[in-house]
Motif scaffolding. Structure first.
Motif, PDB file in Angstrom:
ATOM      1  N   ARG A   1       1.146  -1.609  -0.117  1.00  0.00           N
ATOM      2  CA  ARG A   1       0.323  -0.135  -0.042  1.00  0.00           C
ATOM      3  C   ARG A   1       1.025   0.995  -0.535  1.00  0.00           C
ATOM      4  O   ARG A   1       0.490   2.535   0.042  1.00  0.00           O
ATOM      5  CB  ARG A   1      -0.572  -0.036   1.139  1.00  0.00           C
ATOM      6  CG  ARG A   1      -1.516  -1.057   1.059  1.00  0.00           C
ATOM      7  CD  ARG A   1      -2.750  -0.691   2.468  1.00  0.00           C
ATOM      8  NE  ARG A   1      -3.614   0.339   2.707  1.00  0.00           N
ATOM      9  CZ  ARG A   1      -4.280   0.896   4.222  1.00  0.00           C
ATOM     10  NH1 ARG A   1      -3.871   0.322   4.813  1.00  0.00           N
ATOM     11  NH2 ARG A   1      -4.057   1.951   4.109  1.00  0.00           N
ATOM     12  N   PHE A   2       2.333   1.425   0.903  1.00  0.00           N
ATOM     13  CA  PHE A   2       3.388   2.398   0.758  1.00  0.00           C
ATOM     14  C   PHE A   2       3.975   2.981  -0.093  1.00  0.00           C
ATOM     15  O   PHE A   2       4.924   1.281   0.046  1.00  0.00           O
ATOM     16  CB  PHE A   2       2.955   3.253   2.509  1.00  0.00           C
ATOM     17  CG  PHE A   2       1.253   3.151   3.160  1.00  0.00           C
ATOM     18  CD1 PHE A   2       1.253   4.589   2.510  1.00  0.00           C
ATOM     19  CD2 PHE A   2       1.381   1.946   3.484  1.00  0.00           C
ATOM     20  CE1 PHE A   2      -0.419   4.822   3.671  1.00  0.00           C
ATOM     21  CE2 PHE A   2      -0.275   2.390   4.106  1.00  0.00           C
ATOM     22  CZ  PHE A   2      -0.975   3.571   3.760  1.00  0.00           C
ATOM     23  N   ARG A   3       5.011   3.712   0.229  1.00  0.00           N
ATOM     24  CA  ARG A   3       6.464   3.421  -0.869  1.00  0.00           C
ATOM     25  C   ARG A   3       6.935   4.338   0.767  1.00  0.00           C
ATOM     26  O   ARG A   3       6.113   5.524   0.420  1.00  0.00           O
ATOM     27  CB  ARG A   3       6.131   3.695  -2.150  1.00  0.00           C
ATOM     28  CG  ARG A   3       5.766   2.190  -3.213  1.00  0.00           C
ATOM     29  CD  ARG A   3       7.061   1.767  -3.418  1.00  0.00           C
ATOM     30  NE  ARG A   3       6.564   0.587  -3.564  1.00  0.00           N
ATOM     31  CZ  ARG A   3       5.914  -0.415  -3.042  1.00  0.00           C
ATOM     32  NH1 ARG A   3       5.245  -0.695  -2.694  1.00  0.00           N
ATOM     33  NH2 ARG A   3       5.451  -1.407  -4.093  1.00  0.00           N
ATOM     34  N   VAL A   4       8.727   4.610   0.251  1.00  0.00           N
ATOM     35  CA  VAL A   4       8.955   5.473   1.042  1.00  0.00           C
ATOM     36  C   VAL A   4       9.313   6.540   0.202  1.00  0.00           C
ATOM     37  O   VAL A   4      10.600   5.646  -1.174  1.00  0.00           O
ATOM     38  CB  VAL A   4      10.238   5.007   2.223  1.00  0.00           C
ATOM     39  CG1 VAL A   4      10.442   5.855   2.508  1.00  0.00           C
ATOM     40  CG2 VAL A   4       9.355   4.010   3.091  1.00  0.00           C
ATOM     41  N   LEU A   5       8.981   7.705   0.190  1.00  0.00           N
ATOM     42  CA  LEU A   5       9.636   8.891  -1.430  1.00  0.00           C
ATOM     43  C   LEU A   5      10.568   9.254  -0.674  1.00  0.00           C
ATOM     44  O   LEU A   5      10.619  10.247   0.257  1.00  0.00           O
ATOM     45  CB  LEU A   5       8.599   8.552  -2.226  1.00  0.00           C
ATOM     46  CG  LEU A   5       8.454   9.863  -2.686  1.00  0.00           C
ATOM     47  CD1 LEU A   5       9.011   9.441  -4.079  1.00  0.00           C
ATOM     48  CD2 LEU A   5       7.388  10.544  -3.311  1.00  0.00           C
ATOM     49  N   LYS A   6      12.244   9.408  -1.466  1.00  0.00           N
ATOM     50  CA  LYS A   6      12.654  11.100  -0.922  1.00  0.00           C
ATOM     51  C   LYS A   6      11.834  11.657  -2.267  1.00  0.00           C
ATOM     52  O   LYS A   6      12.617  11.239  -4.182  1.00  0.00           O
ATOM     53  CB  LYS A   6      13.892  10.328  -1.383  1.00  0.00           C
ATOM     54  CG  LYS A   6      14.951  11.223  -0.976  1.00  0.00           C
ATOM     55  CD  LYS A   6      16.391  10.819  -0.570  1.00  0.00           C
ATOM     56  CE  LYS A   6      17.054  12.237  -0.290  1.00  0.00           C
ATOM     57  NZ  LYS A   6      18.826  11.946   0.207  1.00  0.00           N
ATOM     58  N   VAL A   7      11.914  13.072  -2.324  1.00  0.00           N
ATOM     59  CA  VAL A   7      11.792  13.823  -3.064  1.00  0.00           C
ATOM     60  C   VAL A   7      12.624  15.271  -3.126  1.00  0.00           C
ATOM     61  O   VAL A   7      13.485  15.235  -2.445  1.00  0.00           O
ATOM     62  CB  VAL A   7      10.821  15.162  -2.526  1.00  0.00           C
ATOM     63  CG1 VAL A   7       9.818  16.134  -3.275  1.00  0.00           C
ATOM     64  CG2 VAL A   7       9.672  13.937  -2.904  1.00  0.00           C
ATOM     65  N   GLU A   8      13.183  15.058  -4.625  1.00  0.00           N
ATOM     66  CA  GLU A   8      14.983  15.512  -4.537  1.00  0.00           C
ATOM     67  C   GLU A   8      14.547  16.647  -5.537  1.00  0.00           C
ATOM     68  O   GLU A   8      13.600  16.830  -6.236  1.00  0.00           O
ATOM     69  CB  GLU A   8      15.897  15.546  -5.153  1.00  0.00           C
ATOM     70  CG  GLU A   8      16.280  13.850  -3.642  1.00  0.00           C
ATOM     71  CD  GLU A   8      17.020  13.281  -4.650  1.00  0.00           C
ATOM     72  OE1 GLU A   8      17.332  12.198  -5.564  1.00  0.00           O
ATOM     73  OE2 GLU A   8      18.285  13.013  -3.383  1.00  0.00           O
ATOM     74  N   PHE A   9      15.391  18.200  -5.203  1.00  0.00           N
ATOM     75  CA  PHE A   9      15.167  19.474  -6.203  1.00  0.00           C
ATOM     76  C   PHE A   9      16.165  19.725  -7.323  1.00  0.00           C
ATOM     77  O   PHE A   9      17.283  19.352  -6.584  1.00  0.00           O
ATOM     78  CB  PHE A   9      14.607  20.566  -4.945  1.00  0.00           C
ATOM     79  CG  PHE A   9      13.479  19.576  -4.112  1.00  0.00           C
ATOM     80  CD1 PHE A   9      11.752  20.774  -4.861  1.00  0.00           C
ATOM     81  CD2 PHE A   9      13.863  19.605  -2.868  1.00  0.00           C
ATOM     82  CE1 PHE A   9      11.194  20.359  -4.305  1.00  0.00           C
ATOM     83  CE2 PHE A   9      12.462  19.646  -2.301  1.00  0.00           C
ATOM     84  CZ  PHE A   9      11.450  19.498  -2.694  1.00  0.00           C
ATOM     85  N   THR A  10      15.524  19.983  -7.876  1.00  0.00           N
ATOM     86  CA  THR A  10      16.653  20.630  -9.254  1.00  0.00           C
ATOM     87  C   THR A  10      16.664  21.674  -9.977  1.00  0.00           C
ATOM     88  O   THR A  10      15.691  22.281  -9.592  1.00  0.00           O
ATOM     89  CB  THR A  10      17.168  19.795 -10.001  1.00  0.00           C
ATOM     90  OG1 THR A  10      18.184  20.252 -11.644  1.00  0.00           O
ATOM     91  CG2 THR A  10      15.759  19.547 -11.206  1.00  0.00           C
ATOM     92  N   GLY A  11      17.607  22.418 -10.335  1.00  0.00           N
ATOM     93  CA  GLY A  11      17.143  24.173 -10.751  1.00  0.00           C
ATOM     94  C   GLY A  11      16.726  24.176 -12.193  1.00  0.00           C
ATOM     95  O   GLY A  11      17.306  24.971 -12.725  1.00  0.00           O
TER      96      GLY A  11
END
Length: 212
Positions: free
Chosen positions: A202-212
């Motif tokens: 049912r779930f995932r561990v998500l890492k959101v990263e950012f780029t310019g």
């Protein structure tokens, strides 16, 4: 048990639990610990600050979820987009767990220990704990195994600090304690593994990263 003669005594409780846990997940056709994802969002401001976020999200199409989050970010509504992507309201305790799991993701034993200790926390250590003594094995036996799990976690994940006692649930799923009666710890580890099989689905561990 002869099977664990080569395991240090302080880790035998974990070793016994992990064996049952891993077998149960494989019976469900799941790869233990296969719950991690990343996505990159274009956001120059957050990228300049080197921000990243680790969270839980419901297991939906990641491509569509990432597109929605990018669209919301472009319109200045990142937090709103993230809440939609999450698909539920993660508790503070579960967010802490997500961070621990992310650091542990390449160590299946460590992931298992964190999940099992996370399931035991509301029953044994929360300020509002309720141990299901009528349905579970004696607390002393479960505590001994929990101590073994914590020994492994603290050895391999030095930043682990457990959870604030005010937290209740520290995982996004939980089995109701009155559903099953388990008379020994082997059955208990299977029960927790089934709880974690639901989490894997049912779930995932998500890492959101950012780029310019």
């Amino acid at each position: 048990m002869r099977l664990y003669d080569d395991v240090p005594e302080e880790l035998r409780g974990f070793a016994e639990a992990f064996t049952k846990w891993a077998i149960t997940l494989k019976e469900f056709g799941l790869v233990p610990g296969a719950i991690f994802e990343t996505c990159t969002i274009e956001d120059p401001v957050r990228a300049a600050r080197q921000e990243s976020i680790v969270t839980w999200r419901t297991n939906t199409d990641l491509v569509r979820a990432r597109h929605l989050l990018q669209t919301e970010t472009n319109e200045g509504r990142f937090s709103h987009g993230l809440s939609i992507m999450q698909g539920h309201q993660p508790s503070k305790g579960s967010m802490t767990t997500a961070g621990y799991l992310w650091e542990a993701q390449h160590d299946t034993e460590l992931v298992a220990a964190l999940l099992m200790v996370g399931s035991l926390f509301p029953r044994l250590d929360s300020s509002r704990k309720h141990y299901p003594k009528e349905n579970w094995p004696p607390m002393k036996l479960v505590r001994e195994s929990q101590d073994s799990m914590l020994h492994l976690i603290r050895d391999r994940l030095p930043e682990f600090e457990s959870w604030p006692r005010l937290c209740t649930d520290v995982l996004p799923v939980r089995t109701e304690d009155f559903w099953y009666r388990v008379d020994d710890t082997y059955s208990l580890w299977r029960l927790l593994a089934e709880e974690h099989a639901r989490l894997h689905c049912r779930f995932r561990v998500l890492k959101v990263e950012f780029t310019g």
